[in-house]
Write a protein that holds these residues in place. Structure first.
Motif, PDB file in Angstrom:
ATOM      1  N   UNK A 118      49.772   9.744  22.656  1.00 35.11           N
ATOM      2  CA  UNK A 118      50.409  10.856  23.353  1.00 35.11           C
ATOM      3  C   UNK A 118      50.319   9.663  24.712  1.00 35.11           C
ATOM      4  N   UNK A 119      49.008   9.223  25.117  1.00 34.89           N
ATOM      5  CA  UNK A 119      48.584   8.715  26.306  1.00 34.89           C
ATOM      6  C   UNK A 119      49.582   7.409  26.220  1.00 34.89           C
ATOM      7  N   UNK A 124      43.642   6.562  32.229  1.00 37.96           N
ATOM      8  CA  UNK A 124      44.656   7.880  31.422  1.00 37.96           C
ATOM      9  C   UNK A 124      43.156   8.131  30.552  1.00 37.96           C
ATOM     10  N   UNK A 125      43.506   9.544  30.401  1.00 31.94           N
ATOM     11  CA  UNK A 125      41.835  10.504  30.062  1.00 31.94           C
ATOM     12  C   UNK A 125      41.701  10.847  29.297  1.00 31.94           C
ATOM     13  N   UNK A 176      43.305  18.045  21.608  1.00 32.42           N
ATOM     14  CA  UNK A 176      43.379  16.851  21.984  1.00 32.42           C
ATOM     15  C   UNK A 176      43.720  17.172  23.998  1.00 32.42           C
ATOM     16  N   UNK A 177      43.757  16.819  24.939  1.00 33.53           N
ATOM     17  CA  UNK A 177      44.167  16.250  25.905  1.00 33.53           C
ATOM     18  C   UNK A 177      44.240  15.272  27.204  1.00 33.53           C
ATOM     19  N   UNK A 178      45.477  15.234  27.330  1.00 32.04           N
ATOM     20  CA  UNK A 178      45.420  13.575  27.638  1.00 32.04           C
ATOM     21  C   UNK A 178      45.647  13.559  29.446  1.00 32.04           C
ATOM     22  N   UNK A 179      45.131  13.262  30.531  1.00 33.40           N
ATOM     23  CA  UNK A 179      45.006  13.406  31.589  1.00 33.40           C
ATOM     24  C   UNK A 179      45.224  11.798  32.354  1.00 33.40           C
TER      25      UNK A 179
END
Lengths: 555, 416
Positions: free
Chosen positions: A72-73, A311-312, A343-346
């Protein structure tokens, strides 16, 4: 096949050998991929090390290198891939990216730094098969993965129903085996689950809005489970309230909650924030380091912040959702996943002129320098969340060279400089301590007996570095790297791709849990348990895992 | 006569929904699926006991070694190959990426239009999404945009709406915004309330809905054919949901990219006060799995060109149609179903065609090399991903393979 590495200064803290300090040179001999006691036999190949520093291959116990969130990142941050194209001399044409490199680039860049083993610290059970497929495509590294547990509805239901520890242990054992995991990771204990019920924060003693279960209960139950199952690595904890000013209190309370049982606190930097000062954001590194020093059951890795674009990516959707306003560039992905986790992608850019980012940088270094026992602290950037693993050489220089560190500090946000005691800390890491942080220590905390050292019987994963007073230069490019006795890096350049293995842990557990797991998967998940399970033959293109049989048993 | 053997819990890799509870009768080389199975899977699993076709070179029967050698020669001489179709399991997809690295080539999947319509939204702003088991247990309001998806995913609503969800047990509502639900959907949704808002312009309706959910009343009496009051009531229902989900099939929507964008924005607003996610439909013939593999191997999704040991991605330039204009060789891969290549004559494609194809594929143009391949989950084991990109399934073999897998066929071509 016999190799001889001649005339190296051997730095092997696990076996108490420091050829650098002693100025002593000796040979290291390898037979069929393992280190053996020196013999007089003729070697098939010899390498003259000329006094270069010889260490075991590096082991990174916390680096996000595989799994759905990394894809995703990659999808979200195509900028990263475009900005870091294939390297020259790349001989399979599939490497690129820096914050989220491809599998190939991950294996190659790590090898060039002298690393040979890396653990993915957040594998979701629902995504285990995919993560293992991805790991099989990473060349030159042995890998392993920690299974994220504690936010899954099966476990929360068990606790809410007052299940006994034996039932929990059977479940944890079943999940470790089914997902081919090496250890248990807890991410924001219960918080990810609570977010699915629309809770936006979760403190250590707060009740889950649906199950009524507290993070403390999740933590203490799973600590007991891994202890009783005999897993070598303690619970690997990403605690509550990541990134929230004032989370220092949560972290201190978490250490106390262990009541002396082993616990690994990961990316501690993100959990060491106070609320002092006019900006209500301050360093609590000294308090927390003091607590770590006083509690020998605690180990930590730092999750150092390094400046630049990254990217986190985290299973902690609750925290990532909270922080998504800080995204740079302005976009982010979140996903609730399979009654399992999320999950989270920031994307994020750490800026040296930002008060908060500069202080985060300083807090990480304070932790490194104030935690006294090098066997209980490990060198990580929580790649890619604090920064890319490719910044490790720079980080090593920051730890080993006080003048360099203070010169860097002097360029940062002025207010942040005034809020850190970093300039007063005189400690400089020694080479031996770096060897402990990056190989001997991780091998010990992971229970990998034939790694992280250079004694007879060890896997011949070996890194040779030419000594250089500029420690960043020294660690940027290994002179030679051997993976299982095969030369894979020469003069900082990958010369061969070796297929690594994947480490898994196998505890004994009460297999009668299988019936209930089948029922759960049929009814709740809507997938057959037999298809959730990943078989040995699915790992490493059919080669299967390297199994660490746990001693402990189904008590 | 061979004995009839029934195999339970068979996993299915065709549509991307990932059903894995099929019962299949195998009699020698004949295969017939029994309930529970959707009509599409029943058709694609069906095998009768006939000998498999052999490879052909320029229309003439050829041995596997000769066919592989000719394919190798064509690729070695190629200036700009396109590896299309891409209906392959994970091992096959990996082998095709290796092939592109060796000979160069553009990589695309025949069903990638929907994927890239969704990515237009996902890459610009990101999105908040969810997976099957979450929808199945948490979703209390499901908004279905476009036509009834049960025509494509025959068991979708059965999977999403079990009799006893863990949480969403206080009444579940499914709102169809666009086409009406068919009989199958209605039957599978017997336990839920069904609402239908007919709309020929779901983008306009979604946009207004997004404003209403955000607390703004857009000027106008009707949006996309739905009255403002009805939309306001729907907005209220979504805001009051515990876990709202929006689903659509971008492949079937002309404005699929705009639907994805508006749905993403809507869900984004909802998450400020409650919870929910988007659940984009897709995933046919392991497109999601192969795309995952491309992302970790190359760093790019489909529509990527590998040349000179470097990759470049362009969602327009390297889409099959556009890439065919520049290609001199098409490697067409379709192992899951007899999916033929696009009409090459109509596209003025005059290059060579190498086909690794399902044995029942009918070609308008005879391929220069045709290598029939087995089907993952029928002739050989393999791995495929579900539409949500998180869960993957191990497919088993139902009979002894006489045809090579895509991975095997590609390896032979690479060896020449």
């Amino acid at each position: 096949m016999r190799l001889r590495l001649k005339g190296g200064r051997v730095l092997d803290p696990a076996n108490g050998e420091n050829g650098v300090a002693a100025g002593a040179m000796r040979d290291i001999e390898i037979e069929d991929g393992r280190i053996v006691a020196p013999t007089g036999l003729k070697a098939d190949a010899e390498y003259d090390l000329g006094g270069d520093v010889v260490m075991a291959g590096g082991i990174d116990l916390h680096s996000h290198i595989a799994g759905g969130k990394m894809n995703l990142a990659r999808l979200l941050m195509q900028e990263d891939r475009r900005a870091f194209p294939e390297m020259p001399g790349n001989f399979c044409g599939c490497g690129g990216g820096r914050a989220v490199p491809t599998a190939h680039a991950t294996g190659c860049r790590y090898a060039e730094l002298g690393y040979t083993t890396v653990f993915e610290p957040a594998m979701l059970g629902a995504n285990a098969r995919g993560a293992h497929l991805e790991m099989a495509d990473i060349p030159n590294l042995d890998t392993g993965a920690y299974l994220v547990l504690g936010n899954d509805d099966y476990f929360q239901r068990l606790l809410a129903a007052g299940a006994g520890q034996e039932q929990v242990n059977a479940y944890v054992g079943w999940m470790i085996e089914a997902t081919q995991a090496f250890a248990i990771k807890i991410v924001n204990p219960g918080g990810i689950n609570a977010f699915k019920f629309n809770a936006r924060k979760m403190d250590l003693d707060e009740a889950n809005p649906h199950y009524g279960v507290s993070p403390r209960k999740v933590l203490t139950t799973l600590i007991r489970a891994v202890t009783e199952l005999g897993l070598p690595h303690p619970i690997h904890l990403h605690g509550c309230n990541l990134g929230v000013p004032g989370n220092d209190e949560t972290t201190l309370a978490t250490i106390l909650a262990t009541e002396g049982r082993r616990l690994h606190l990961t990316h501690l930097q993100f959990h060491s924030y106070g609320t002092e000062g006019d900006k209500r954001f301050s360093s609590s590194a000294a308090r927390i380091a003091e607590m770590v020093n006083a509690n020998p059951n605690i180990s930590v890795d730092v999750g150092q912040v390094m400046f630049g674009q990254t990217v986190t990516a985290s299973a902690d959707y609750m925290s990532q959702y909270r922080n998504r306003g800080l995204a740079s560039p302005k976009k982010s992905i979140g996903m609730d996943i399979e009654l399992d986790a999320a999950c989270g992608v920031v994307p994020f850019e750490y800026k040296d002129k930002s008060f908060v980012n500069a202080l985060q940088w300083a807090i990480g270094l304070e932790l490194f320098l104030l935690v006294e026992d090098p066997w209980r602290i490990f060198l990580t950037t929580d790649h890619p969340n604090g920064g890319s693993f490719t910044t490790y050489p720079h980080l090593i220089r920051l730890l080993m060279d006080r003048d360099f560190r203070n010169a860097q500090l002097a360029t940062l946000n002025k207010a942040a400089q005034a809020h850190t005691l970093l300039a007063q800390i005189t400690r400089e890491y020694t080479l031996e301590e770096i060897a402990i942080l990056t190989r001997a220590g991780p091998a010990r905390i992971l229970g990998l007996k034939d790694k992280g050292h250079l004694g007879p019987g060890a896997v011949a994963d070996i890194a040779v570095h030419a000594e250089d007073a500029d420690r960043e230069a020294m660690f940027s490019a290994a002179r030679l790297v051997f993976k299982g006795g095969r030369l894979i890096v020469k003069d900082g350049v990958v010369v061969e791709l070796a297929q690594g293995t994947t480490h898994v842990a196998r505890p004994d557990f009460d297999r009668s849990v299988d019936t209930d797991m089948q029922r759960w998967f049929d009814e709740a998940v809507g997938l057959k348990a037999q298809h959730f399970r990943v078989s040995d033959g699915e790992l490493r293109n059919g080669a299967g895992p390297t199994i660490l049989k746990c001693e402990g048993g189904a008590s | 006569m061979a004995e009839v053997q029934t195999i339970e819990n068979v996993a299915c890799g065709f549509c991307g929904l990932g059903c894995d509870d099929l019962a299949v009768e195998v009699e020698g080389r004949a295969i017939r699926a029994r309930a529970p199975v959707c009509p599409e899977a029943a058709r694609l699993l069906r095998r009768i006991d006939v000998p498999d076709p052999v490879a052909r070179v320029a229309g003439e029967e050829a041995g596997p070694t000769d066919a592989a050698r000719v394919a190798h020669q064509i690729l070695a001489a190629a200036r700009s190959p396109l590896i299309g179709g891409f209906g392959a399991d994970m091992a096959g997809a990996g082998a095709l990426v290796d092939l592109a690295i060796r000979f160069g080539g553009v990589l695309d999947h025949y069903a990638s239009d929907g994927l890239f319509r969704n990515y237009a939204a996902a890459q610009r702003t990101g999105w908040l999404s969810t997976t099957l088991a979450e929808v199945r247990n948490r979703c209390d309001v499901l908004l279905v945009v476009g036509d009834d998806p049960a025509a494509t995913w025959g068991r979708l609503f059965e999977r999403l709406f079990p009799a006893t969800p863990l949480f969403a047990d206080q009444g579940r509502t499914v709102v169809f915004l666009g086409g009406a639900p068919g009989e199958k959907a209605s039957a599978q949704l017997a336990g839920a309330s069904i609402v239908h808002h007919a709309s020929a312009d779901p983008v306009a309706a979604l946009e207004a809905l997004g404003s209403l959910v955000a607390g703004r009343r857009p000027p106008g009496e009707s949006f996309g054919g739905i009255g403002a009051e009805a939309l306001a009531a729907l907005a209220e229902k979504l805001r009051n949901a515990h876990y709202a989900v929006v689903t659509w099939n971008a492949a079937e929507l002309d404005d699929g990219d705009l639907v994805a964008e508006r749905a993403t924005a809507l869900v984004d607003t909802l998450n400020l006060s409650t919870r929910g996610g988007v659940f984009p439909l897709g995933g046919r013939d392991n497109i999601i799995g192969a795309n995952q593999l491309l992302l970790w191997r190359l760093g790019y999704p489909f529509r990527t060109a590998v040349r000179g040991q470097a990759s470049a991605h362009d969602g327009a330039l390297f889409a099959t149609q556009a890439a065919l204009a520049d290609a001199d060789v098409l490697v067409w891969v379709s192992a899951f179903r007899p999916e033929p290549p696009p009409d090459l004559a109509a596209m003025n494609f005059t290059g060579k065609l190498i086909a690794l194809a399902h044995p029942e594929t009918v070609f308008d143009t005879e391929p220069d090399v045709l290598i029939p391949v087995g089907t993952p989950g029928v002739d050989h084991a393999g791995t495929v991903f579900r539409m949500d990109s998180i869960v993957s399934l191990p497919l088993g073999a139902l009979r002894v393979a006489t045809l090579p897998s895509v991975a095997e066929a590609v390896r032979r071509i690479a060896e020449g």
